[in-house]
Design a protein around this motif. Structure first.
Motif, PDB file in Angstrom:
ATOM      1  N   ALA A  29       1.070  -1.251  -0.173  1.00 54.56           N
ATOM      2  CA  ALA A  29      -0.062   0.076   0.008  1.00 54.56           C
ATOM      3  C   ALA A  29       0.844   1.380  -0.180  1.00 54.56           C
ATOM      4  O   ALA A  29       0.576   2.156  -0.542  1.00 54.56           O
ATOM      5  N   ASP A  30       2.013   1.134   0.606  1.00 59.22           N
ATOM      6  CA  ASP A  30       3.004   2.496   0.683  1.00 59.22           C
ATOM      7  C   ASP A  30       3.523   2.551  -0.818  1.00 59.22           C
ATOM      8  O   ASP A  30       3.569   3.885  -0.913  1.00 59.22           O
ATOM      9  N   TRP A  31       3.849   1.428  -1.554  1.00 60.47           N
ATOM     10  CA  TRP A  31       4.225   1.564  -2.728  1.00 60.47           C
ATOM     11  C   TRP A  31       3.092   2.440  -3.858  1.00 60.47           C
ATOM     12  O   TRP A  31       3.466   2.902  -4.735  1.00 60.47           O
ATOM     13  N   GLU A  32       2.000   2.292  -3.360  1.00 63.91           N
ATOM     14  CA  GLU A  32       0.678   2.805  -4.066  1.00 63.91           C
ATOM     15  C   GLU A  32       0.463   4.253  -3.810  1.00 63.91           C
ATOM     16  O   GLU A  32      -0.295   4.637  -4.335  1.00 63.91           O
ATOM     17  N   VAL A  38       9.362   4.141  -6.077  1.00 63.26           N
ATOM     18  CA  VAL A  38       9.834   4.047  -7.459  1.00 63.26           C
ATOM     19  C   VAL A  38       9.310   4.838  -8.254  1.00 63.26           C
ATOM     20  O   VAL A  38       8.459   5.456  -8.593  1.00 63.26           O
ATOM     21  N   THR A  39      10.348   5.255  -9.325  1.00 63.07           N
ATOM     22  CA  THR A  39      10.061   5.990 -10.265  1.00 63.07           C
ATOM     23  C   THR A  39      10.759   5.536 -11.789  1.00 63.07           C
ATOM     24  O   THR A  39      11.645   4.727 -11.745  1.00 63.07           O
ATOM     25  N   THR A  84       5.310   6.489 -11.575  1.00 63.20           N
ATOM     26  CA  THR A  84       5.595   5.857 -10.470  1.00 63.20           C
ATOM     27  C   THR A  84       4.644   4.927  -9.986  1.00 63.20           C
ATOM     28  O   THR A  84       3.571   4.631 -10.738  1.00 63.20           O
ATOM     29  N   THR A  85       4.606   3.988  -8.944  1.00 67.84           N
ATOM     30  CA  THR A  85       3.584   2.922  -8.714  1.00 67.84           C
ATOM     31  C   THR A  85       2.325   3.671  -8.299  1.00 67.84           C
ATOM     32  O   THR A  85       1.477   2.792  -8.416  1.00 67.84           O
ATOM     33  N   GLY A  88       0.763   5.191 -12.458  1.00 72.85           N
ATOM     34  CA  GLY A  88       0.631   4.552 -13.499  1.00 72.85           C
ATOM     35  C   GLY A  88       1.455   3.347 -13.853  1.00 72.85           C
ATOM     36  O   GLY A  88       1.050   2.556 -14.940  1.00 72.85           O
ATOM     37  N   ILE A  89       2.392   2.867 -13.132  1.00 73.09           N
ATOM     38  CA  ILE A  89       3.291   1.648 -13.745  1.00 73.09           C
ATOM     39  C   ILE A  89       2.411   0.455 -13.648  1.00 73.09           C
ATOM     40  O   ILE A  89       2.575  -0.485 -14.452  1.00 73.09           O
ATOM     41  N   TRP A  90       1.423   0.443 -12.583  1.00 71.45           N
ATOM     42  CA  TRP A  90       0.552  -0.573 -12.612  1.00 71.45           C
ATOM     43  C   TRP A  90      -0.821   0.010 -12.079  1.00 71.45           C
ATOM     44  O   TRP A  90      -0.893   0.911 -11.301  1.00 71.45           O
TER      45      TRP A  90
END
Length: 178
Positions: A29-32, A38-39, A84-85, A88-90
Motif C-alpha cells: 500500500a505504501d508503494w501505491e 519507485v520512479t 511511479t507505482t 501509472g506503472i500498474w
C-alpha cells in the motif's frame, strides 16, 4: 544474485530508467501512495505515434511475487514520461500475487524480508491485449528488512519507583533483522 529473465530484442527508439529506493517499505500500500518509492523515466525517440503499456514485476529469486499492468499509453512522436507505482506503472486492480504468498500478502499487506528485483517491461500495444512486443526493460534491486523492535531500557526490572509519573526509556527502532 537476482537474475532477470532472458531479454528479447528491444527497440532502439525506447529508453527506460528505473529507480527503486534500496530499502523501501515492506507494505505494498505504501508503494501505491508514496511516489518516491519507485520512479520510471521513459523516453521515446521514434517519429510515429506509439501505443504501449507497462508490466511491473517484483521478483524474489526466480519467483514473481507480484505482477501488475498499466493502462494503455500513447506517445505522439518523441516524448518523455515520468511514472511511479502511485500513478501509472500498474493499476491497483491489475495486481496479482504469487500463489504461495497470496494469503500472507493479502492478509498483512507486507512482503517478506529478503532481496528483490523490480522490473518494468514496456510492451507494444494495448494493455488488454496481453503480451505485445518488448520495447524496453529496466530492472532495479532492493531489499526488504523488518526494523528491529524497541527494547526497554529504564527503569530497570525490579526497580522501586517513588514518583507518581515515571519516565520510561526504550531503544530506538532501527533497521535490521532480528
Amino acid at each position: 544474485a537476482l537474475a532477470a529473465p532472458p531479454l528479447a530484442a528491444q527497440s532502439p527508439d525506447w529508453n527506460a530508467f528505473l529507480s527503486v529506493r534500496p530499502d523501501p517499505s515492506a507494505y505494498i500500500a505504501d508503494w501505491e501512495t508514496d511516489p518516491s518509492v519507485v520512479t520510471l523515466l521513459l523516453s521515446y525517440s521514434g517519429p510515429a505515434n506509439a501505443a504501449f503499456h507497462l508490466e511491473g514485476i517484483i521478483r524474489r529469486g526466480a519467483t514473481s511475487v507480484l505482477t501488475g499492468r498499466s493502462t494503455t499509453f500513447e506517445f505522439v512522436g518523441p516524448s518523455q514520461l515520468l511514472l511511479t507505482t502511485r500513478d501509472g506503472i500498474w493499476e491497483p486492480n491489475s495486481v496479482t500475487y504469487d500463489a504461495s504468498l497470496t494469503d500472507q500478502l493479502q492478509r498483512t499487506g507486507r512482503m517478506p524480508d529478503g532481496e528483490y528485483q523490480f522490473c518494468v517491461d514496456v510492451r507494444e500495444g494495448l494493455s488488454e491485449a496481453m503480451g505485445g512486443v518488448l520495447l524496453a526493460r529496466e530492472c532495479a534491486d532492493f531489499s526488504i528488512t523488518a526494523p528491529a523492535p524497541p527494547s526497554w531500557v529504564t527503569p530497570f526490572d525490579g526497580d522501586t519507583l517513588f514518583v507518581p509519573l515515571p519516565t520510561f526509556a526504550w531503544t530506538p527502532v532501527t533497521a535490521g533483522l532480528n
